[in-house]
Motif scaffolding. Structure first.
Motif, mmCIF file in Angstrom:
data_model
loop_
_atom_site.group_PDB
_atom_site.id
_atom_site.type_symbol
_atom_site.label_atom_id
_atom_site.label_comp_id
_atom_site.label_asym_id
_atom_site.label_seq_id
_atom_site.Cartn_x
_atom_site.Cartn_y
_atom_site.Cartn_z
ATOM 1 N N ARG A 1 38.893 40.592 27.194
ATOM 2 C CA ARG A 1 39.494 40.914 28.324
ATOM 3 C C ARG A 1 38.476 40.896 29.528
ATOM 4 O O ARG A 1 38.497 40.640 30.641
ATOM 5 N N ASP A 2 37.201 41.487 29.176
ATOM 6 C CA ASP A 2 36.125 41.688 30.370
ATOM 7 C C ASP A 2 35.408 40.471 30.337
ATOM 8 O O ASP A 2 34.336 40.196 31.247
ATOM 9 N N GLU A 3 36.042 39.396 29.661
ATOM 10 C CA GLU A 3 35.103 38.141 29.893
ATOM 11 C C GLU A 3 36.244 37.051 30.582
ATOM 12 O O GLU A 3 35.894 35.787 30.812
ATOM 13 N N ARG A 4 37.308 37.383 30.857
ATOM 14 C CA ARG A 4 38.128 36.556 31.188
ATOM 15 C C ARG A 4 38.586 36.986 32.805
ATOM 16 O O ARG A 4 38.415 38.183 33.074
ATOM 17 N N THR A 5 39.427 36.006 33.408
ATOM 18 C CA THR A 5 39.724 36.214 34.862
ATOM 19 C C THR A 5 41.214 36.915 34.792
ATOM 20 O O THR A 5 42.003 36.491 33.813
ATOM 21 N N LEU A 6 41.365 38.210 35.454
ATOM 22 C CA LEU A 6 42.420 38.956 35.425
ATOM 23 C C LEU A 6 43.200 38.947 36.797
ATOM 24 O O LEU A 6 42.301 39.303 37.744
ATOM 25 N N ILE A 7 44.360 38.633 37.029
ATOM 26 C CA ILE A 7 45.057 38.678 38.116
ATOM 27 C C ILE A 7 46.172 39.538 37.921
ATOM 28 O O ILE A 7 47.113 39.093 37.079
ATOM 29 N N PRO A 8 46.653 40.502 38.892
ATOM 30 C CA PRO A 8 47.906 41.047 38.702
ATOM 31 C C PRO A 8 49.078 40.227 38.741
ATOM 32 O O PRO A 8 49.110 39.479 40.022
ATOM 33 N N GLY A 9 50.097 40.115 38.103
ATOM 34 C CA GLY A 9 51.090 39.222 38.041
ATOM 35 C C GLY A 9 51.934 38.952 39.320
ATOM 36 O O GLY A 9 52.092 37.975 39.835
ATOM 37 N N HIS A 10 52.097 40.252 39.928
ATOM 38 C CA HIS A 10 52.936 40.209 41.118
ATOM 39 C C HIS A 10 51.997 39.804 42.578
ATOM 40 O O HIS A 10 52.275 39.601 43.495
ATOM 41 N N ARG A 11 50.570 39.435 42.307
ATOM 42 C CA ARG A 11 49.863 39.147 43.161
ATOM 43 C C ARG A 11 49.593 37.655 43.362
ATOM 44 O O ARG A 11 48.740 36.946 43.860
ATOM 45 N N ILE A 12 50.304 36.958 42.272
ATOM 46 C CA ILE A 12 50.050 35.355 42.034
ATOM 47 C C ILE A 12 50.068 34.672 43.578
ATOM 48 O O ILE A 12 49.469 33.615 43.712
ATOM 49 N N TYR A 13 51.092 35.037 44.087
ATOM 50 C CA TYR A 13 51.370 34.033 45.447
ATOM 51 C C TYR A 13 50.265 34.359 46.403
ATOM 52 O O TYR A 13 50.016 33.330 47.312
ATOM 53 N N GLU A 14 49.387 35.587 46.448
ATOM 54 C CA GLU A 14 48.588 35.745 47.491
ATOM 55 C C GLU A 14 47.246 34.719 46.989
ATOM 56 O O GLU A 14 46.717 34.177 48.079
ATOM 57 N N TYR A 15 46.784 34.670 45.767
ATOM 58 C CA TYR A 15 46.032 33.665 45.337
ATOM 59 C C TYR A 15 46.255 32.287 45.659
ATOM 60 O O TYR A 15 45.452 31.336 46.037
ATOM 61 N N TRP A 16 47.531 31.915 45.521
ATOM 62 C CA TRP A 16 47.847 30.710 45.577
ATOM 63 C C TRP A 16 47.811 30.271 47.223
ATOM 64 O O TRP A 16 47.367 28.937 47.573
ATOM 65 N N ASP A 17 48.174 31.205 48.033
ATOM 66 C CA ASP A 17 48.479 30.898 49.686
ATOM 67 C C ASP A 17 46.798 31.076 49.985
ATOM 68 O O ASP A 17 46.583 30.393 51.213
ATOM 69 N N ASP A 18 45.815 31.639 49.342
ATOM 70 C CA ASP A 18 44.481 31.760 50.007
ATOM 71 C C ASP A 18 43.530 30.359 49.413
ATOM 72 O O ASP A 18 43.272 30.639 48.104
ATOM 73 N N PRO A 19 43.370 29.521 50.232
ATOM 74 C CA PRO A 19 42.524 28.381 49.433
ATOM 75 C C PRO A 19 41.149 28.820 49.025
ATOM 76 O O PRO A 19 40.682 28.318 48.173
ATOM 77 N N SER A 20 40.497 29.843 49.458
ATOM 78 C CA SER A 20 39.411 30.426 48.903
ATOM 79 C C SER A 20 39.564 31.090 47.475
ATOM 80 O O SER A 20 38.678 31.191 46.555
ATOM 81 N N ARG A 21 40.755 31.776 47.098
ATOM 82 C CA ARG A 21 40.870 32.140 45.909
ATOM 83 C C ARG A 21 41.605 31.178 44.912
ATOM 84 O O ARG A 21 41.964 31.804 43.902
ATOM 85 N N ARG A 22 42.331 30.103 45.375
ATOM 86 C CA ARG A 22 43.065 29.424 44.560
ATOM 87 C C ARG A 22 42.439 28.915 43.500
ATOM 88 O O ARG A 22 42.653 28.859 42.157
ATOM 89 N N PRO A 23 40.963 28.626 43.382
ATOM 90 C CA PRO A 23 40.292 28.156 42.186
ATOM 91 C C PRO A 23 40.182 29.181 41.469
ATOM 92 O O PRO A 23 40.179 29.117 39.906
ATOM 93 N N ILE A 24 40.046 30.536 41.548
ATOM 94 C CA ILE A 24 40.193 31.672 40.584
ATOM 95 C C ILE A 24 41.386 31.668 39.976
ATOM 96 O O ILE A 24 41.628 32.020 38.783
ATOM 97 N N PHE A 25 42.472 31.643 40.773
ATOM 98 C CA PHE A 25 44.056 31.477 40.218
ATOM 99 C C PHE A 25 44.091 30.442 39.199
ATOM 100 O O PHE A 25 44.640 30.638 38.252
ATOM 101 N N ILE A 26 43.498 29.141 39.579
ATOM 102 C CA ILE A 26 43.810 28.116 38.628
ATOM 103 C C ILE A 26 42.944 28.514 37.238
ATOM 104 O O ILE A 26 43.464 28.034 36.130
ATOM 105 N N LYS A 27 41.613 28.951 37.489
ATOM 106 C CA LYS A 27 40.985 29.398 36.352
ATOM 107 C C LYS A 27 41.727 30.689 35.283
ATOM 108 O O LYS A 27 41.710 30.361 33.976
ATOM 109 N N TYR A 28 42.331 31.403 36.161
ATOM 110 C CA TYR A 28 43.028 32.412 35.328
ATOM 111 C C TYR A 28 44.298 31.619 34.557
ATOM 112 O O TYR A 28 44.452 31.951 33.493
#
Length: 785
Positions: free
Chosen positions: A307-334
């Motif tokens: 877990r400490d070596e992988r990308t973790l995003i709270p499930g209910h925050r998915i849309y925020e990462y998708w809407d933010d171009p700067s964070r979208r790559p983190i989301f896709i990695k997740y």
């Protein structure tokens, strides 16, 4: 010509007015094929003595044959009429018509799915190699099609061999700006995939337009053509969401091997014809050692990804990462890491599921989703057919309780060097030794037979000593098969694929045998018999108490006993217990594990132990409860770790107090993420069906007022906010919280964090006053209301 193939999936269709069994398989040369058999017909049995049975039924639907047959019913000979229909769809109407006739006592085996009936009767086994005499007959869905001249025959000596399966793991992420996503409104923003070719990638939506993404997913499945599709909660979320979303958008979700869409089938699983759709969450859900059953924690448990070596995003925050171009790559990695984790879990679990499928007779795509009882029942159906036994019907039964296995009251505290002795296959051994079976049970008032009886201690139920009952015969066969498999393993390299597959097979055989007792007490069982289950536990209690007394008389300190395990202070005298049990009861008992430290609280079935390799076993604590926030779960896990891994109790107490105080301070100063305070509960009814309003229902009604679509089965996330109203009226959906300072910090400290910590810490002397600085100290029970 003869064809050798491995059975992957099975279904049926109507071709030329007759039923056609379709077996999707992989040949020894790696070709994907369909083997069709048109020579089998559906049937059921009629018990009784009706007149003009065939004529009466023929008025309802075509009847191919009615013949008088002799079978056994609960071990006793019985005369029946076997009614053979033309197509499976007619069976239900014929059954109802038969039941309405004078002289009919019962209709039996009329509720067995046609392709399962075929496998039971002819001996075809899923996830197994077969040999069949065939003629080639064109193609079906692009696959070479063969017509079987006679049913396939399993090649049992190839149970340690697998075809080269094409496997794909997938995971979807959906846009969820309004809380729980709705497929009528919210797009699928990524479909991440990892497959056995080595590729790991994500298919992404075009902004909030997911039509192209869905089409790309369909195209990928068609081109890569996986045999097995892995998911994690894919039956519960991914497939139903994709199916509904595709329907709304007018996209054909043509992912099965005949060009059709996935369909919900038995046991709640989704069928993808010609492929095996396997939801690994169903397996993880049965593993007690994994307390929090999220994908990231399951992957960590099996060593797939830390877990400490992988990308973790709270499930209910998915849309925020998708809407933010700067964070979208983190989301896709997740998203990709989710698919990679799912694939890694599949590598660990699929060999076992394949063997469980083969042993139970349940197809690979269904075996994980099926209940333990359903798996056992299909195994029994196969044995019953071979032994001439007719399966009883399922019945609606009132709930019945019976005394379970013995569980000793533990003394709270920390224990050093505790050995766990496991009675290997105790319940199957008891059932075989005392001939416990529905067909050997003697009703009250029945005289003892000449061959004598076994009488269960305490409960007094009687069972014939002979002949051997149906269930003991099945168990004896499973034990024999397991010995044969283990014998075959003895000459193999433990690192070889064949050894590992056979090891999974012997494990599946053991698990099926051990599940037989529970099946006897399962209300949904065809062969349900409370008296059998009750007698098994009575014999087990008697044996365990005898062994406990022997251990005490030998001078061994007995710490705890639970069902078929004994916890004792480790010593060289343990071998005396093992020899005693083997000699007196002919039941194998073995040293299962040794805990360096073991923590018991005030309750039965609640303990945590530290193993030699640093892992911690946790049984029965709040980390599994759904009405605790994530932070409370994390606190309890940390307190357990400090308690067991510290050098002494003083160090443990100091660490716990310091840690919990820091958490409390963070809460008081709002130096904490709102996500960690969310409590998740599922609606098990529609909102208007609730007669009282618990917190999650109150929160759901607030969401509904704000325009959210609420339905049964939906997970509601809420926090407790400040106010003078009762607790349930202060539950606010997290998505409506505008400022974290709305949160009632006193509630989280007093009702979540402190109780979670004290459940463990109190055992080593931690008190409420140590954590919150109040005078005096309240007991643990003050926090449990």
């Amino acid at each position: 010509m003869e064809l050798e193939f491995w059975l992957l999936d099975i279904t049926y269709s109507i071709a030329g007015g007759v039923p056609e069994i379709r077996m999707f398989g992989i040949t020894k040369d790696g070709e994907r094929v369909v083997v069709a058999d048109r020579g089998f017909r559906p049937y059921f049995y009629v018990k009784g003595n009706p007149s003009n049975l065939r004529q009466a039924l023929a008025k309802v639907a075509p009847v191919e044959a009615v013949e008088a047959v002799e079978r056994k019913y609960f071990g006793k000979p019985v005369k029946l009429f076997k009614v053979t229909a033309r197509v499976p769809e007619d069976v239900r109407r014929l059954r109802e018509a038969a039941l309405a006739l004078d002289g009919v006592e019962e209709v039996l085996e009329a509720d067995i799915r046609f392709y399962m009936r075929y496998m039971v009767d002819v001996g075809v086994t899923p996830s197994t190699w077969h040999l069949v005499d065939v003629s080639e007959e064109g193609t079906l869905g692009g696959l070479r099609r063969y017509l079987a001249r006679r049913p396939p025959v399993p090649i049992l000596e190839k149970t340690g061999v697998l075809p080269d399966l094409r496997i794909a793991a997938f995971d979807i992420e959906v846009y969820n700006a309004r809380g729980t996503a709705d497929p009528a409104r919210d797009p699928v923003v990524t479909i991440s995939i990892k497959d056995s070719s080595g590729k790991a990638f994500a298919i992404t939506a075009d902004g909030r337009d997911d039509r192209k993404a869905l089409r790309e997913f369909v195209e990928y499945v068609r081109e890569y053509d996986p045999d097995v599709i892995l998911g994690y909660n894919s039956n519960g979320f991914d497939w139903p969401y994709l199916a509904e979303r595709a329907k709304r958008l007018g996209v054909a979700l043509s992912v099965d091997r005949l060009g059709g869409a996935p369909q919900q089938s038995v046991y709640g699983h989704w069928s993808v014809v010609g492929r095996a759709n396997v939801d690994l969450y169903n397996v993880i859900d049965e593993i007690q050692e994994i307390k929090v059953k999220t994908l990231d924690r399951a992957a960590e448990y099996f060593g797939v990804m830390k877990r400490d070596e992988r990308t973790l995003i709270p499930g209910h925050r998915i849309y925020e990462y998708w809407d933010d171009p700067s964070r979208r790559p983190i989301f896709i990695k997740y998203a990709i890491e989710d698919a990679v984790s799912t694939y890694g879990l599949g590598e660990k679990l699929l060999p076992y599921l394949i063997q469980l499928s083969s042993v139970s007779g349940v197809p690979l795509d269904q075996v994980a989703a099926a209940s333990v009882g359903a798996r056992v029942e299909w195994l029994l159906m196969r044995y019953a057919y071979r032994m001439g036994e007719v399966a009883p019907n399922r019945e609606e039964r009132p709930y019945e309780t019976y005394k379970g296995a013995i569980v000793l009251e533990p003394r709270p505290g920390i224990y050093q060097d505790v050995a766990v002795l496991d009675f290997t296959s105790m319940y199957p051994s008891i059932m075989m030794k005392y001939n416990l079976s529905p067909d050997t049970y003697l009703e009250p008032g029945e005289p003892d037979p000449p061959e004598g009886v076994y009488r269960a201690p305490e409960v007094g139920h009687r069972f014939r000593k002979s002949p051997t009952g149906f269930i003991p015969q099945v168990l004896a066969s499973l034990v024999k098969l397991r010995k044969e498999v283990r014998s075959a393993m003895s000459g193999l390299d433990p690192n070889s694929v064949e050894y590992k597959l056979l090891d999974e097979r012997q494990r599946a055989l053991k698990i099926m045998a051990n599940a037989m007792y529970g099946y006897m007490g399962w209300l949904g069982a065809r062969w349900y018999k409370r008296e059998v289950a009750e007698s098994v536990t009575a014999f087990a209690r008697n044996i365990l108490l005898d062994v406990i007394n022997f251990a005490k008389n030998t001078g061994i300190n007995v710490i705890y006993g639970d069902t078929d395990s004994l916890f004792v202070k480790y010593s060289k005298d343990i071998d005396r217990i093992i020899n005693y049990v083997n000699d007196k009861f002919n039941i194998e008992i073995k040293l299962e594990k040794i805990y360096k430290k073991l923590l018991f609280t005030e309750s039965k079935k609640r303990y945590a132990g530290l193993l030699d390799d640093g892992r911690i076993d946790i049984v029965g604590f709040e980390v599994v409860r759904g009405d605790w926030c994530e932070l409370a779960k994390e606190v309890q896990l940390k307190v357990i770790e400090y308690t067991l891994k510290s050098q002494n109790l003083t160090e443990a107490k100091d660490k716990i107090v310091s840690y919990v105080k820091s958490i409390i301070n963070n809460i008081k100063t709002y130096n904490i993420d709102l996500d960690d305070l969310i409590i998740w509960k599922t609606l098990d009814k529609e909102l208007d069906e609730y007669k009282v309003t618990p917190p999650h229902v109150y929160a759901a009604k607030l969401l509904e007022k704000h325009g959210y679509k609420i339905h049964k089965g939906m997970s509601i996330g809420y926090v407790i906010v400040k106010g003078s109203d009762k607790l349930s009226s202060r539950a606010k959906p997290y998505i409506l919280v505008e400022d974290i300072k709305e949160v009632d910090v006193d509630y989280y400290i007093e009702k979540q964090i402190v109780p979670a910590a004290l459940r463990i810490g109190e055992v080593i002397g931690v008190r409420e006053g140590d954590l919150v600085g109040k005078g005096g100290s309240r007991s643990l029970l003050d926090f449990l209301g």
